[in-house]
Motif scaffolding. Sequence first.
Motif, PDB file in Angstrom:
ATOM      1  N   THR A   1     -10.117   9.846   5.300  1.00  0.00           N
ATOM      2  CA  THR A   1     -10.098  11.151   5.950  1.00  0.00           C
ATOM      3  C   THR A   1     -10.272  10.954   7.450  1.00  0.00           C
ATOM      4  OG1 THR A   1     -11.070  12.192   3.987  1.00  0.00           O
ATOM      5  CG2 THR A   1     -11.141  13.434   6.056  1.00  0.00           C
ATOM      6  N   VAL A   2      -9.308  11.447   8.213  1.00  0.00           N
ATOM      7  CA  VAL A   2      -9.356  11.334   9.669  1.00  0.00           C
ATOM      8  C   VAL A   2      -9.552  12.735  10.226  1.00  0.00           C
ATOM      9  CG1 VAL A   2      -8.209  10.488  11.736  1.00  0.00           C
ATOM     10  CG2 VAL A   2      -7.778   9.383   9.523  1.00  0.00           C
ATOM     11  N   SER A   3     -10.730  12.969  10.757  1.00  0.00           N
ATOM     12  CA  SER A   3     -11.062  14.310  11.224  1.00  0.00           C
ATOM     13  C   SER A   3     -12.183  14.239  12.251  1.00  0.00           C
ATOM     14  CB  SER A   3     -11.492  15.181  10.044  1.00  0.00           C
ATOM     15  OG  SER A   3     -11.934  16.457  10.495  1.00  0.00           O
ATOM     16  N   SER A   4     -12.131  15.157  13.194  1.00  0.00           N
ATOM     17  CA  SER A   4     -13.214  15.235  14.179  1.00  0.00           C
ATOM     18  C   SER A   4     -14.266  16.256  13.732  1.00  0.00           C
ATOM     19  CB  SER A   4     -12.649  15.623  15.547  1.00  0.00           C
ATOM     20  OG  SER A   4     -11.900  16.827  15.456  1.00  0.00           O
TER      21      SER A   4
ATOM     22  N   ASN B   1      -5.746   1.034  12.565  1.00  0.00           N
ATOM     23  CA  ASN B   1      -6.276   1.362  13.883  1.00  0.00           C
ATOM     24  C   ASN B   1      -5.612   2.619  14.421  1.00  0.00           C
ATOM     25  OD1 ASN B   1      -7.796  -1.061  13.809  1.00  0.00           O
ATOM     26  ND2 ASN B   1      -6.115  -2.219  14.733  1.00  0.00           N
ATOM     27  N   SER B   2      -6.214   3.188  15.444  1.00  0.00           N
ATOM     28  CA  SER B   2      -5.659   4.397  16.082  1.00  0.00           C
ATOM     29  C   SER B   2      -5.305   5.454  15.044  1.00  0.00           C
ATOM     30  CB  SER B   2      -4.417   4.031  16.905  1.00  0.00           C
ATOM     31  OG  SER B   2      -4.732   3.068  17.887  1.00  0.00           O
ATOM     32  N   LEU B   3      -6.226   5.693  14.149  1.00  0.00           N
ATOM     33  CA  LEU B   3      -5.963   6.617  13.048  1.00  0.00           C
ATOM     34  C   LEU B   3      -5.747   8.035  13.546  1.00  0.00           C
ATOM     35  CD1 LEU B   3      -8.421   5.106  10.469  1.00  0.00           C
ATOM     36  CD2 LEU B   3      -5.995   5.545  10.047  1.00  0.00           C
ATOM     37  N   LYS B   4      -4.867   8.738  12.835  1.00  0.00           N
ATOM     38  CA  LYS B   4      -4.507  10.112  13.161  1.00  0.00           C
ATOM     39  C   LYS B   4      -4.837  11.022  11.983  1.00  0.00           C
ATOM     40  CE  LYS B   4      -0.514   8.436  15.820  1.00  0.00           C
ATOM     41  NZ  LYS B   4       0.962   8.511  15.965  1.00  0.00           N
ATOM     42  N   PRO B   5      -5.026  12.301  12.238  1.00  0.00           N
ATOM     43  CA  PRO B   5      -5.292  13.216  11.114  1.00  0.00           C
ATOM     44  C   PRO B   5      -4.216  13.153  10.038  1.00  0.00           C
ATOM     45  CG  PRO B   5      -5.804  14.292  13.180  1.00  0.00           C
ATOM     46  CD  PRO B   5      -5.173  12.978  13.532  1.00  0.00           C
ATOM     47  N   GLU B   6      -2.986  12.905  10.417  1.00  0.00           N
ATOM     48  CA  GLU B   6      -1.896  12.825   9.426  1.00  0.00           C
ATOM     49  C   GLU B   6      -1.960  11.567   8.560  1.00  0.00           C
ATOM     50  OE1 GLU B   6      -1.600  13.364  12.738  1.00  0.00           O
ATOM     51  OE2 GLU B   6       0.211  12.383  13.537  1.00  0.00           O
ATOM     52  N   ASP B   7      -2.873  10.656   8.873  1.00  0.00           N
ATOM     53  CA  ASP B   7      -3.088   9.494   8.004  1.00  0.00           C
ATOM     54  C   ASP B   7      -4.029   9.819   6.851  1.00  0.00           C
ATOM     55  OD1 ASP B   7      -3.195   7.514  10.992  1.00  0.00           O
ATOM     56  OD2 ASP B   7      -1.526   7.660   9.566  1.00  0.00           O
ATOM     57  N   THR B   8      -4.601  11.008   6.867  1.00  0.00           N
ATOM     58  CA  THR B   8      -5.508  11.409   5.797  1.00  0.00           C
ATOM     59  C   THR B   8      -4.783  11.418   4.461  1.00  0.00           C
ATOM     60  OG1 THR B   8      -6.900  12.730   7.268  1.00  0.00           O
ATOM     61  CG2 THR B   8      -6.928  13.298   4.916  1.00  0.00           C
ATOM     62  N   ALA B   9      -5.323  10.684   3.502  1.00  0.00           N
ATOM     63  CA  ALA B   9      -4.681  10.552   2.196  1.00  0.00           C
ATOM     64  C   ALA B   9      -5.552   9.673   1.307  1.00  0.00           C
ATOM     65  CB  ALA B   9      -3.294   9.923   2.328  1.00  0.00           C
ATOM     66  N   VAL B  10      -5.198   9.643   0.045  1.00  0.00           N
ATOM     67  CA  VAL B  10      -5.748   8.625  -0.855  1.00  0.00           C
ATOM     68  C   VAL B  10      -4.797   7.428  -0.795  1.00  0.00           C
ATOM     69  CG1 VAL B  10      -6.424   8.032  -3.205  1.00  0.00           C
ATOM     70  CG2 VAL B  10      -6.757  10.369  -2.355  1.00  0.00           C
ATOM     71  N   TYR B  11      -5.362   6.265  -0.537  1.00  0.00           N
ATOM     72  CA  TYR B  11      -4.564   5.054  -0.385  1.00  0.00           C
ATOM     73  C   TYR B  11      -4.661   4.210  -1.663  1.00  0.00           C
ATOM     74  CZ  TYR B  11      -3.683   5.984   4.521  1.00  0.00           C
ATOM     75  OH  TYR B  11      -3.235   6.548   5.696  1.00  0.00           O
ATOM     76  N   TYR B  12      -3.506   3.742  -2.106  1.00  0.00           N
ATOM     77  CA  TYR B  12      -3.398   2.944  -3.318  1.00  0.00           C
ATOM     78  C   TYR B  12      -2.685   1.634  -3.017  1.00  0.00           C
ATOM     79  CZ  TYR B  12      -3.934   7.551  -5.563  1.00  0.00           C
ATOM     80  OH  TYR B  12      -4.360   8.799  -5.950  1.00  0.00           O
ATOM     81  N   CYS B  13      -2.988   0.613  -3.780  1.00  0.00           N
ATOM     82  CA  CYS B  13      -2.197  -0.608  -3.643  1.00  0.00           C
ATOM     83  C   CYS B  13      -1.367  -0.831  -4.896  1.00  0.00           C
ATOM     84  CB  CYS B  13      -3.061  -1.815  -3.325  1.00  0.00           C
ATOM     85  SG  CYS B  13      -4.204  -2.308  -4.608  1.00  0.00           S
ATOM     86  N   ASN B  14      -0.385  -1.688  -4.759  1.00  0.00           N
ATOM     87  CA  ASN B  14       0.539  -1.982  -5.843  1.00  0.00           C
ATOM     88  C   ASN B  14       1.138  -3.353  -5.583  1.00  0.00           C
ATOM     89  OD1 ASN B  14       2.762  -1.606  -7.872  1.00  0.00           O
ATOM     90  ND2 ASN B  14       1.934   0.478  -7.869  1.00  0.00           N
ATOM     91  N   SER B  15       1.898  -3.846  -6.523  1.00  0.00           N
ATOM     92  CA  SER B  15       2.500  -5.165  -6.357  1.00  0.00           C
ATOM     93  C   SER B  15       3.866  -5.186  -7.007  1.00  0.00           C
ATOM     94  CB  SER B  15       1.603  -6.243  -6.973  1.00  0.00           C
ATOM     95  OG  SER B  15       1.505  -6.067  -8.377  1.00  0.00           O
ATOM     96  N   GLY B  16       4.612  -6.244  -6.756  1.00  0.00           N
ATOM     97  CA  GLY B  16       5.938  -6.352  -7.345  1.00  0.00           C
ATOM     98  C   GLY B  16       6.554  -7.706  -7.100  1.00  0.00           C
ATOM     99  N   ASP B  17       7.837  -7.819  -7.463  1.00  0.00           N
ATOM    100  CA  ASP B  17       8.520  -9.099  -7.303  1.00  0.00           C
ATOM    101  C   ASP B  17       9.373  -9.158  -6.034  1.00  0.00           C
ATOM    102  OD1 ASP B  17      11.129  -8.423  -9.820  1.00  0.00           O
ATOM    103  OD2 ASP B  17      10.499  -7.339  -8.035  1.00  0.00           O
TER     104      ASP B  17
ATOM    105  N   TRP C   1       0.825  -1.195   0.000  1.00  0.00           N
ATOM    106  CA  TRP C   1       0.000   0.000   0.000  1.00  0.00           C
ATOM    107  C   TRP C   1       0.869   1.259   0.000  1.00  0.00           C
ATOM    108  CZ3 TRP C   1      -5.303   0.031  -0.246  1.00  0.00           C
ATOM    109  CH2 TRP C   1      -5.937  -1.205  -0.117  1.00  0.00           C
ATOM    110  N   TYR C   2       0.384   2.233  -0.743  1.00  0.00           N
ATOM    111  CA  TYR C   2       0.950   3.571  -0.780  1.00  0.00           C
ATOM    112  C   TYR C   2      -0.149   4.549  -0.378  1.00  0.00           C
ATOM    113  CZ  TYR C   2       5.350   2.591  -3.227  1.00  0.00           C
ATOM    114  OH  TYR C   2       6.618   2.183  -3.568  1.00  0.00           O
ATOM    115  N   ARG C   3       0.239   5.771  -0.065  1.00  0.00           N
ATOM    116  CA  ARG C   3      -0.744   6.818   0.176  1.00  0.00           C
ATOM    117  C   ARG C   3      -0.205   8.157  -0.323  1.00  0.00           C
ATOM    118  NH1 ARG C   3      -0.520   7.070   6.828  1.00  0.00           N
ATOM    119  NH2 ARG C   3       1.603   7.946   7.016  1.00  0.00           N
ATOM    120  N   GLN C   4      -1.145   9.021  -0.658  1.00  0.00           N
ATOM    121  CA  GLN C   4      -0.779  10.359  -1.111  1.00  0.00           C
ATOM    122  C   GLN C   4      -1.672  11.376  -0.435  1.00  0.00           C
ATOM    123  OE1 GLN C   4      -0.730  10.978  -5.379  1.00  0.00           O
ATOM    124  NE2 GLN C   4       0.695  12.677  -5.152  1.00  0.00           N
ATOM    125  N   ALA C   5      -1.065  12.198   0.396  1.00  0.00           N
ATOM    126  CA  ALA C   5      -1.788  13.263   1.076  1.00  0.00           C
ATOM    127  C   ALA C   5      -1.812  14.499   0.180  1.00  0.00           C
ATOM    128  CB  ALA C   5      -1.116  13.580   2.404  1.00  0.00           C
TER     129      ALA C   5
END
Length: 122
Positions: free
Chosen positions: A119-122, A83-99, A36-40
């Motif tokens: 999106t992690v927000s109160s 778990n225990s998500l934080k606001p800084e985890d907010t991003a679009v999450y992508y998956c990928n694969s490789g060898d 998994w990757y993410r882009q904020a």
Amino acid sequence: QVQFVESGGGLVQPGGSLRLSCAASGSIFNIRVMGWYRQAPGKQREYVAGITSFGIPQYIDSVKGRFTISRDNGNATSYLQMNSLKPEDTAVYYCNSGDSLYNLRMRPSDNWGQGTQVTVSS
């Protein structure tokens, strides 16, 4: 080529949990590792976690102890339990694969899916 479809994102309060799923299709016989990757907003895409076909995981320091990656080899599916998500985890999450975990992290494939918004927000 391998195609990815990510799902499971959403809006969650700080401290909450989400479980992301990634379904791979196409040339899945070449897949040895998934991850998994993410882009904020305004930031470069960053590697988050990877897992080998033997179930050996790898995480970046900022998610260790909070995120758990898993996979179903038979269905070419990867999961990211967050778990225990934080606001800084907010991003679009992508998956990928490789060898290998190294190549997944340093040279991911160009076959990105649409991602899933977290999106992690109160």
